[in-house]
Design an enzyme around this catalytic site. Sequence first.
Site, PDB file in Angstrom:
ATOM      1  N   CYS A 326      29.164  48.638  47.519  1.00  0.00           N
ATOM      2  CA  CYS A 326      29.068  47.350  46.932  1.00  0.00           C
ATOM      3  C   CYS A 326      28.492  46.360  47.625  1.00  0.00           C
ATOM      4  O   CYS A 326      27.233  46.304  47.920  1.00  0.00           O
ATOM      5  CB  CYS A 326      30.858  47.227  46.419  1.00  0.00           C
ATOM      6  SG  CYS A 326      30.746  45.660  45.259  1.00  0.00           S
ATOM      7  N   HIS A 424      33.413  51.689  43.586  1.00  0.00           N
ATOM      8  CA  HIS A 424      34.413  51.787  44.645  1.00  0.00           C
ATOM      9  C   HIS A 424      35.446  53.008  44.250  1.00  0.00           C
ATOM     10  O   HIS A 424      35.304  53.403  42.985  1.00  0.00           O
ATOM     11  CB  HIS A 424      35.433  50.398  44.702  1.00  0.00           C
ATOM     12  CG  HIS A 424      34.722  49.241  45.336  1.00  0.00           C
ATOM     13  ND1 HIS A 424      34.586  49.049  46.564  1.00  0.00           N
ATOM     14  CD2 HIS A 424      34.325  48.188  44.608  1.00  0.00           C
ATOM     15  CE1 HIS A 424      34.079  48.011  46.952  1.00  0.00           C
ATOM     16  NE2 HIS A 424      33.922  47.279  45.770  1.00  0.00           N
TER      17      HIS A 424
END
Length: 479
Positions: A326, A424
């Site tokens: 991310c 994630h």
Amino acid sequence: MIQGTGSNVGKSLVVAGLCRLFANRGMRVRPFKPQNMSNNAAVTVDGGEIGRAQALQAMGCRVPPSVHMNPVLLKPETDTGAQVIVQGKRFGTMRAREYGKQKAELLPKVLESFEINASEADLVLVEGAGSPAEINLRAGDIANMGFAEAADLPVILCADIDRGGVIASVVGTHAVLEPDEQQRIKGFFVNRFRGDPSLFDDGMREIALRTGWRGLGVVPWFGNAAKLPAEDALGLSDGFGRGGFKIVVPVISRIANFDDLDPLRLEPGVTLELVQPGTPLPGDADLVLLPGSKSTVGDLAFFREQGWDIDLKAHHRRGGHILGVCGGYQMLGRTISDPDGIEGKPGSVEGLGYLDVETLLTSEKSTVPASGTHVASGADVAGYEIHIGRTNGPDCSRPMMQLAESVPDGATSKDGRVAGTYMHGLFTGDEFRKAFLGGFGVVSDLAYDRDIDLILDDLATHLGAVLDIETLLHFAEQR
């Protein structure tokens, strides 16, 4: 409602354990936290986000997480401001003083979510935030006594003896509360006791005498609590494994969704080292993992301030591997552009340059469950996306993941030693984690979700053996 004498006294894990205890009794249980502050968020099935602790508590209840389990989530972006999430969606970004003036306006939404939870449950276990003793924050409070009063809830106070001064913390809390708030607290328990709990019998009697509250028990230290996901960065710790494969994680200032690391912490074949600010990245790392960030541009500057960019260059030159997740993925590119000033001053900054990609930050936020295939191994992978910005460039032609409906995710360098992804939670899946580590010669036999589930059962048994559960239920029934 379980309130605490302070932050990090163990409220979250006690609620998770009680959720599992009552679920094991066949009750329909739901967790609830009116207001949480954490950059460790979980994505719900409907695309909202809540605090990671409430997702663990939902697991304790054996139900899917819902945005109504944590209707207000504050995600710090700076020392004085935070993104405000209401019922799973971005409400805005506010400075602390601005939020303090507006938080009371959120109470109707909080009560709406509570009633939705209550309509599905025999028992709702509500977790407070911080401490009701923070009377300077009492005006407009929606996290502790303000919510307990609005929902007319009995309160149990949790105190942590491991940090010392437990008698003063409970009696002091009683001393600063208003009389009606003192009466709302029906009992207390002492958490994290090391040794023989009977040695604190006199202490329990003294607290009860000075407060008029009923003592519900002393909870001995529960060692496996450290293996459960931590709610905030204060709970971060190195891994339990001491294997030959070393993964190094720089702890950036706004580290987010760091539960990505939890499965790696438990891998026997892995040494997971969290490098604190001011400490160089060790030269013996096999993999440097750049984690998610709530403020990518600011954390990129922070990364450079520590000299970690120089350490990372040396690591790469030695043949080491790099993975960005991310915000960490965005940092690995050539540039990060923020023309609208979403994270601060409008402009563009130079990235670390290990991936031939560019990121454009936009106000649109992606919060969705995600699943697909790890391109390098063919292993199934599942997790979630929670980010702003779009990343494109030549290295995206070699995606790290191929998601559902043939959507590529992430990028990989030409030599394969640097990769990034927006996903994630990818290491939670045993198949992907086994394949990923296997690519480095590491054998993984860990069944992560199964082990966490067993720990929740053990925690439930642990609490049931020492707390006066029937009295706690009796207080709940009086509402």
